[in-house]
Design a protein around this motif. Structure first.
Motif, PDB file in Angstrom:
ATOM      1  N   LYS A  81      13.728   7.454 -39.786  1.00 29.74           N
ATOM      2  CA  LYS A  81      13.900   6.523 -38.482  1.00 29.74           C
ATOM      3  C   LYS A  81      13.316   7.299 -37.263  1.00 29.74           C
ATOM      4  CE  LYS A  81      15.870   2.944 -35.953  1.00 29.74           C
ATOM      5  NZ  LYS A  81      16.674   3.524 -34.755  1.00 29.74           N
ATOM      6  N   ASN A  82      13.795   8.653 -37.268  1.00 27.70           N
ATOM      7  CA  ASN A  82      13.452   9.477 -36.416  1.00 27.70           C
ATOM      8  C   ASN A  82      11.748   9.734 -36.186  1.00 27.70           C
ATOM      9  OD1 ASN A  82      16.010   9.816 -35.253  1.00 27.70           O
ATOM     10  ND2 ASN A  82      16.227  11.867 -36.039  1.00 27.70           N
ATOM     11  N   ILE A  83      11.457   9.988 -37.408  1.00 26.04           N
ATOM     12  CA  ILE A  83       9.851  10.135 -37.456  1.00 26.04           C
ATOM     13  C   ILE A  83       9.175   8.969 -36.703  1.00 26.04           C
ATOM     14  CG2 ILE A  83       8.029  10.381 -39.169  1.00 26.04           C
ATOM     15  CD1 ILE A  83       9.867  12.210 -40.622  1.00 26.04           C
ATOM     16  N   GLU A  84       9.662   7.629 -37.514  1.00 28.83           N
ATOM     17  CA  GLU A  84       8.989   6.612 -36.968  1.00 28.83           C
ATOM     18  C   GLU A  84       8.950   6.213 -35.416  1.00 28.83           C
ATOM     19  OE1 GLU A  84      10.691   3.257 -39.122  1.00 28.83           O
ATOM     20  OE2 GLU A  84      10.089   4.212 -40.922  1.00 28.83           O
ATOM     21  N   THR A  85      10.133   6.715 -34.877  1.00 26.54           N
ATOM     22  CA  THR A  85      10.245   6.843 -33.169  1.00 26.54           C
ATOM     23  C   THR A  85       9.351   7.637 -32.764  1.00 26.54           C
ATOM     24  OG1 THR A  85      12.502   6.036 -33.634  1.00 26.54           O
ATOM     25  CG2 THR A  85      12.053   6.907 -31.575  1.00 26.54           C
ATOM     26  N   ILE A  86       9.322   8.795 -33.147  1.00 28.25           N
ATOM     27  CA  ILE A  86       8.461  10.027 -32.626  1.00 28.25           C
ATOM     28  C   ILE A  86       6.832   9.370 -32.704  1.00 28.25           C
ATOM     29  CG2 ILE A  86       7.745  12.354 -32.732  1.00 28.25           C
ATOM     30  CD1 ILE A  86      10.277  12.666 -34.390  1.00 28.25           C
ATOM     31  N   ILE A  87       6.566   8.964 -34.006  1.00 22.11           N
ATOM     32  CA  ILE A  87       5.175   8.545 -34.156  1.00 22.11           C
ATOM     33  C   ILE A  87       4.913   7.539 -33.123  1.00 22.11           C
ATOM     34  CG2 ILE A  87       3.379   7.501 -35.875  1.00 22.11           C
ATOM     35  CD1 ILE A  87       4.728   9.066 -37.843  1.00 22.11           C
ATOM     36  N   ASP A  88       5.304   6.480 -33.000  1.00 22.95           N
ATOM     37  CA  ASP A  88       5.495   5.337 -32.309  1.00 22.95           C
ATOM     38  C   ASP A  88       5.285   5.680 -30.648  1.00 22.95           C
ATOM     39  OD1 ASP A  88       5.556   4.011 -34.396  1.00 22.95           O
ATOM     40  OD2 ASP A  88       7.188   2.696 -34.198  1.00 22.95           O
ATOM     41  N   ASN A  89       5.980   6.741 -30.250  1.00 25.48           N
ATOM     42  CA  ASN A  89       5.621   7.265 -29.018  1.00 25.48           C
ATOM     43  C   ASN A  89       4.639   8.303 -28.963  1.00 25.48           C
ATOM     44  OD1 ASN A  89       8.198   6.517 -26.926  1.00 25.48           O
ATOM     45  ND2 ASN A  89       9.032   6.760 -28.939  1.00 25.48           N
ATOM     46  N   GLY A  90       3.852   8.329 -29.956  1.00 21.69           N
ATOM     47  CA  GLY A  90       2.462   9.054 -29.734  1.00 21.69           C
ATOM     48  C   GLY A  90       2.754  10.695 -29.549  1.00 21.69           C
ATOM     49  N   VAL A  91       3.892  11.097 -30.011  1.00 23.53           N
ATOM     50  CA  VAL A  91       4.172  12.661 -29.990  1.00 23.53           C
ATOM     51  C   VAL A  91       3.913  13.390 -31.158  1.00 23.53           C
ATOM     52  CG1 VAL A  91       6.106  14.022 -29.118  1.00 23.53           C
ATOM     53  CG2 VAL A  91       5.890  11.917 -28.008  1.00 23.53           C
ATOM     54  N   ASP A  92       3.514  14.660 -31.348  1.00 17.55           N
ATOM     55  CA  ASP A  92       3.453  15.229 -32.533  1.00 17.55           C
ATOM     56  C   ASP A  92       4.703  15.654 -32.959  1.00 17.55           C
ATOM     57  OD1 ASP A  92       0.762  15.065 -32.305  1.00 17.55           O
ATOM     58  OD2 ASP A  92       0.241  16.961 -31.561  1.00 17.55           O
ATOM     59  N   LEU A  93       4.999  16.292 -34.248  1.00 17.62           N
ATOM     60  CA  LEU A  93       5.991  16.477 -34.861  1.00 17.62           C
ATOM     61  C   LEU A  93       6.081  17.673 -35.768  1.00 17.62           C
ATOM     62  CD1 LEU A  93       6.098  15.076 -38.047  1.00 17.62           C
ATOM     63  CD2 LEU A  93       6.204  13.076 -36.360  1.00 17.62           C
ATOM     64  N   VAL A  94       7.414  18.326 -35.765  1.00 15.48           N
ATOM     65  CA  VAL A  94       7.622  19.388 -36.846  1.00 15.48           C
ATOM     66  C   VAL A  94       8.914  19.019 -37.371  1.00 15.48           C
ATOM     67  CG1 VAL A  94       8.173  22.065 -37.023  1.00 15.48           C
ATOM     68  CG2 VAL A  94       6.138  21.200 -35.626  1.00 15.48           C
ATOM     69  N   VAL A  95       8.916  18.678 -38.419  1.00 16.88           N
ATOM     70  CA  VAL A  95       9.996  18.173 -39.359  1.00 16.88           C
ATOM     71  C   VAL A  95      10.625  19.137 -40.438  1.00 16.88           C
ATOM     72  CG1 VAL A  95      11.181  16.177 -40.651  1.00 16.88           C
ATOM     73  CG2 VAL A  95       9.697  15.766 -38.609  1.00 16.88           C
ATOM     74  N   GLY A  96      11.753  19.597 -40.483  1.00 20.25           N
ATOM     75  CA  GLY A  96      12.419  20.515 -41.503  1.00 20.25           C
ATOM     76  C   GLY A  96      13.491  19.566 -42.077  1.00 20.25           C
ATOM     77  N   THR A  97      13.907  18.535 -41.746  1.00 18.73           N
ATOM     78  CA  THR A  97      14.963  17.708 -42.506  1.00 18.73           C
ATOM     79  C   THR A  97      14.654  17.306 -43.796  1.00 18.73           C
ATOM     80  OG1 THR A  97      15.475  16.936 -40.151  1.00 18.73           O
ATOM     81  CG2 THR A  97      16.514  15.774 -42.202  1.00 18.73           C
ATOM     82  N   THR A  98      15.445  17.607 -44.897  1.00 11.47           N
ATOM     83  CA  THR A  98      15.095  17.352 -46.197  1.00 11.47           C
ATOM     84  C   THR A  98      15.376  16.215 -46.434  1.00 11.47           C
ATOM     85  OG1 THR A  98      17.282  18.366 -46.649  1.00 11.47           O
ATOM     86  CG2 THR A  98      15.147  19.939 -46.957  1.00 11.47           C
ATOM     87  N   GLY A  99      15.241  15.623 -47.720  1.00  7.34           N
ATOM     88  CA  GLY A  99      15.340  14.320 -48.345  1.00  7.34           C
ATOM     89  C   GLY A  99      14.007  13.498 -48.071  1.00  7.34           C
TER      90      GLY A  99
END
Ligand code: NAP
Length: 262
Positions: A81-99
């Motif tokens: 859900k967080n990744i979708e929110t970040i992308i929809d706001n047009g912001v780049d991401l670095v994700v370490g959360t597993t699963g």
């Protein structure tokens, strides 16, 4: 680079806050976490007061605060859900959360592609762990048997670790393995021989006192070869996280695995 930390009140998030604050060309602009809402993130992280209060809602933070990149270390239950929110706001991401599964990565790539968002997702940001995976892939050419044992702290909710799955996948890209179970094998306690990913056995240990550890044991005729990596504390992941943030401007789309950046 203006960085928002998602999961800033957690073990990894607090480490990321300290790491970002130590970089001259990076600025912490917001801290999101349902824990510690309203408290100053600097004080939570054992730093001086930063004047940045922890907030709960990632979407409003991204709408209200100009952000270049989000670093997310939250929970396997929250991360998609967080990744979708970040992308929809047009912001780049670095994700370490597993699963995050391979199918999830494909979905993330599609969504990010539409928005022109870049990102690095890595099950393990420790340089030594990435080298452990690369070396294991190379060794697998020469040994006919392999099993993976991963050991983590007792608060880890997902098993096996993302690192163990990624290690097995990298070995499988190199070559296939037969299941190590004998047809007549009797498991006197169910699951005692571990889980299996396409012929590679994975065993998960959870104990207090551990951080993140893994050994990959190869077996051959009259010999074994063990590759082992230990993250002794969470600072081990920070050079990888900072490197991923710095590489964002030059990568294309979503990169899965730190091995593609080193
Ligand atoms: P942790 O101490 O439990 O911290 C996670 C934090 O995220 C908690 O404060 C949690 O709050 C918060 N959170 C939960 N849902 C959230 C949401 N929707 N938005 C913002 N924050 C949220 O866990 P950790 O040890 O830091 O680990 C976090 C993740 O990183 C795990 O998946 C772990 O496996 C992974 N990890 C990855 C690496 C790597 O190198 N890639 C290394 C170590 C750990 P609550 O407690 O209130 O839910």
């Amino acid at each position: 680079m203006r960085v928002l930390v998602s999961g800033a009140g957690g073990n990894m998030g607090r480490e990321v806050v300290r790491a970002v604050m130590a970089e001259e060309d990076m600025e912490l602009v917001a801290a999101v976490d349902p824990r510690e809402v309203g408290k100053d993130i600097g004080e939570i992280c054992g730093l001086t007061r930063l004047g940045i209060d922890v907030t709960e809602d990632l979407n409003s933070a991204l709408k209200n605060i100009k952000t270049d990149a989000v670093v997310d270390f939250t929970s396997p239950f929250a991360v998609m859900k967080n990744i979708e929110t970040i992308i929809d706001n047009g912001v780049d991401l670095v994700v370490g959360t597993t699963g995050i599964t391979n199918a999830d990565v494909e979905r993330i790539k599609k969504r990010a592609g539409k928005k022109g968002v870049k990102g690095v997702i890595a099950p393990n940001f420790a340089l030594g762990a990435v080298l452990m995976m690369k070396v294991s892939r190379m060794i697998s050419r020469y040994f006919d048997s392999v099993e993976i044992i991963e050991l983590h702290h007792d608060k880890k909710v997902d098993a096996p670790s993302g690192t163990a799955i990624k290690t097995a996948q990298m070995i499988l890209e190199e070559r296939g393995f037969e299941s190590p179970s004998l047809p007549e094998e009797i498991e006197k306690i169910e699951g005692v021989r571990g889980g299996e990913l396409e012929g590679i056995k994975i065993h998960s240990v959870r104990l207090p006192g551990m951080v993140a550890h893994q050994q990959v044991i190869f077996g051959g005729l009259g010999q074994t070869l063990t590759v082992r990596h230990d993250s002794l504390n969470r600072t081990s992941f920070m050079p990888g996280v900072i490197m991923a943030l710095r590489k964002l401007p030059e990568i294309e789309g979503i990169v899965f695995g730190l091995e593609h950046l080193i």
